[in-house]
Scaffold this motif. Sequence first.
Motif, PDB file in Angstrom:
ATOM      1  N   ALA A   1     -13.794  -0.822 -14.449  1.00 37.88           N
ATOM      2  CA  ALA A   1     -14.236  -2.132 -13.968  1.00 37.88           C
ATOM      3  C   ALA A   1     -13.055  -2.946 -13.480  1.00 37.88           C
ATOM      4  N   HIS A   2     -11.973  -2.913 -14.256  1.00 36.93           N
ATOM      5  CA  HIS A   2     -10.783  -3.672 -13.883  1.00 36.93           C
ATOM      6  C   HIS A   2     -10.184  -3.157 -12.587  1.00 36.93           C
ATOM      7  N   GLU A   3     -10.101  -1.830 -12.428  1.00 41.65           N
ATOM      8  CA  GLU A   3      -9.516  -1.260 -11.226  1.00 41.65           C
ATOM      9  C   GLU A   3     -10.358  -1.578  -9.991  1.00 41.65           C
ATOM     10  N   LEU A   4     -11.672  -1.548 -10.156  1.00 39.50           N
ATOM     11  CA  LEU A   4     -12.545  -1.874  -9.030  1.00 39.50           C
ATOM     12  C   LEU A   4     -12.347  -3.316  -8.577  1.00 39.50           C
ATOM     13  N   LEU A   5     -12.170  -4.201  -9.551  1.00 36.64           N
ATOM     14  CA  LEU A   5     -12.126  -5.621  -9.230  1.00 36.64           C
ATOM     15  C   LEU A   5     -10.732  -6.137  -8.929  1.00 36.64           C
ATOM     16  N   SER A   6      -9.708  -5.433  -9.385  1.00 35.64           N
ATOM     17  CA  SER A   6      -8.353  -5.954  -9.216  1.00 35.64           C
ATOM     18  C   SER A   6      -7.936  -5.995  -7.757  1.00 35.64           C
ATOM     19  N   GLY A   7      -8.545  -5.151  -6.920  1.00 27.04           N
ATOM     20  CA  GLY A   7      -8.235  -5.177  -5.503  1.00 27.04           C
ATOM     21  C   GLY A   7      -9.201  -6.005  -4.692  1.00 27.04           C
ATOM     22  N   ALA A   8     -10.072  -6.761  -5.371  1.00 31.64           N
ATOM     23  CA  ALA A   8     -11.122  -7.479  -4.650  1.00 31.64           C
ATOM     24  C   ALA A   8     -10.625  -8.733  -3.951  1.00 31.64           C
ATOM     25  N   GLY A   9      -9.515  -9.293  -4.402  1.00 30.45           N
ATOM     26  CA  GLY A   9      -9.109 -10.554  -3.788  1.00 30.45           C
ATOM     27  C   GLY A   9      -7.629 -10.813  -3.903  1.00 30.45           C
ATOM     28  N   PRO A  10      -7.188 -11.988  -3.467  1.00 34.23           N
ATOM     29  CA  PRO A  10      -5.777 -12.355  -3.509  1.00 34.23           C
ATOM     30  C   PRO A  10      -5.325 -12.614  -4.935  1.00 34.23           C
ATOM     31  N   PRO A  11      -4.010 -12.796  -5.151  1.00 35.05           N
ATOM     32  CA  PRO A  11      -3.482 -12.926  -6.499  1.00 35.05           C
ATOM     33  C   PRO A  11      -4.087 -14.042  -7.332  1.00 35.05           C
ATOM     34  N   ALA A  12      -4.675 -15.060  -6.703  1.00 37.32           N
ATOM     35  CA  ALA A  12      -5.207 -16.176  -7.484  1.00 37.32           C
ATOM     36  C   ALA A  12      -6.546 -15.858  -8.137  1.00 37.32           C
ATOM     37  N   THR A  13      -7.178 -14.740  -7.806  1.00 38.58           N
ATOM     38  CA  THR A  13      -8.491 -14.453  -8.344  1.00 38.58           C
ATOM     39  C   THR A  13      -8.409 -14.052  -9.805  1.00 38.58           C
ATOM     40  N   PRO A  14      -9.505 -14.245 -10.565  1.00 33.24           N
ATOM     41  CA  PRO A  14      -9.527 -13.842 -11.975  1.00 33.24           C
ATOM     42  C   PRO A  14      -9.270 -12.359 -12.155  1.00 33.24           C
ATOM     43  N   ALA A  15      -9.592 -11.541 -11.165  1.00 31.67           N
ATOM     44  CA  ALA A  15      -9.350 -10.106 -11.300  1.00 31.67           C
ATOM     45  C   ALA A  15      -7.883  -9.818 -11.540  1.00 31.67           C
ATOM     46  N   THR A  16      -7.014 -10.520 -10.839  1.00 25.31           N
ATOM     47  CA  THR A  16      -5.586 -10.307 -11.029  1.00 25.31           C
ATOM     48  C   THR A  16      -5.094 -10.953 -12.311  1.00 25.31           C
TER      49      THR A  16
ATOM     50  N   LEU B   1     -21.909  -2.305  -3.015  1.00 24.47           N
ATOM     51  CA  LEU B   1     -21.848  -3.584  -3.724  1.00 24.47           C
ATOM     52  C   LEU B   1     -20.935  -3.443  -4.939  1.00 24.47           C
ATOM     53  N   LEU B   2     -19.651  -3.635  -4.698  1.00 19.16           N
ATOM     54  CA  LEU B   2     -18.631  -3.406  -5.720  1.00 19.16           C
ATOM     55  C   LEU B   2     -18.868  -4.251  -6.966  1.00 19.16           C
ATOM     56  N   ALA B   3     -19.330  -5.487  -6.792  1.00 21.99           N
ATOM     57  CA  ALA B   3     -19.515  -6.366  -7.943  1.00 21.99           C
ATOM     58  C   ALA B   3     -20.500  -5.761  -8.934  1.00 21.99           C
ATOM     59  N   TYR B   4     -21.558  -5.143  -8.439  1.00 24.28           N
ATOM     60  CA  TYR B   4     -22.557  -4.551  -9.328  1.00 24.28           C
ATOM     61  C   TYR B   4     -22.098  -3.191  -9.863  1.00 24.28           C
ATOM     62  N   ARG B   5     -21.345  -2.448  -9.059  1.00 20.39           N
ATOM     63  CA  ARG B   5     -20.800  -1.184  -9.540  1.00 20.39           C
ATOM     64  C   ARG B   5     -19.841  -1.436 -10.709  1.00 20.39           C
TER      65      ARG B   5
END
Length: 347
Positions: free
Chosen positions: A296-311, A265-269
């Motif tokens: 946290a940023h590295e885990l989430l930056s690959g979670a979705g397409p460029p439009a996601t808040p992570a990017t 569960l990446l979101a919780y990690r």
Amino acid sequence: MMERVLAAAPPGHPPDILDALRLLTTHGHHAAAPLLHEVLRDGQLRSRRPALAAMLAAELWDPDSYAAIVEWVMKTGRESGSPLTLRLGLALSVTHAVLTGDLRSAIAATAEEEALADATGGPPVFYHRLHLAAMRGRPREAHQLFASATAAAHQTGQFIANVHWSAAILHNGLAEYPAALTAARQAVAQGGLSMAGFAPPELVEAAIRCDEPDTAAAALESVTARAAAAGTATGLGVAAYARGLATGVEEHYREAVDRLADSPLLAYRARAHLLYGEWLRRQGRRRYSREHLRTAHELLSGAGPPATPATRCRRSAISHTGRTRNWSPTSRPPGQARATYRFRQCA
């Protein structure tokens, strides 16, 4: 109601889901967890009542069982050609993909489920779309879905607690803590089996940010009891960072990071690193804070397409973690805390 159901039911062969649910209702998670785990391992519940099996896996913070259920339902739906089974599998796979950080798969499965519903004339199902919109941090889209899902829940009996849990995720992520507190309270008050079992950790955070320690303590007791009964690393890790929020003790944050290190569960990690990084920053330990915020940023930056808040947070979040500003928990923060706001959107 549970007693009437049990009285009318024929004798079952262990492991028996009705016995497990009776224990859960009358004696709580600690008494019911062993039998619930046994029921899930048996596999019969998955083949007969896959939606209920998925809810029990979520209740036990058991991502491996949840993933196995999703895989089985998807395979069965595609092989059988049953629209209802396939729609259920797609909806479950969206929630699983959201929690594991695979937003591309979640978006694709959402589109397929909606197309299948249109083709077969089936009623809309909202809960997986709620989870996706909340995790992506898109308030306008999410609030439109919340309104539609609330109306549909009253008509079709879908779980309204999913709306409240998703709203709590969204508002905690946007640092809108009073709204998160209201939503999390409503999700917890609904009770029953659903993804709202994930709501107590949201209530802990929102209550702490809104300076309501009694509410946070009650929610933490629920989180701790559920996690201890389930005994999974994921559940224990989430309970640990909830304790860290309530107590401010560093060891709890470190325990959360360690226990969630291998959780799917990446979101919780990522959230464990985020919360620990925030705590370290408040202690003036900026170098160590940056390490965890970067993780946290590295885990989430690959979670979705460029439009996601992570990017969107990639350019500014880390560069601002060394500045010190004060901001109100009821408003969107400027300066250094803007980085935290962006990370919260991601998490």
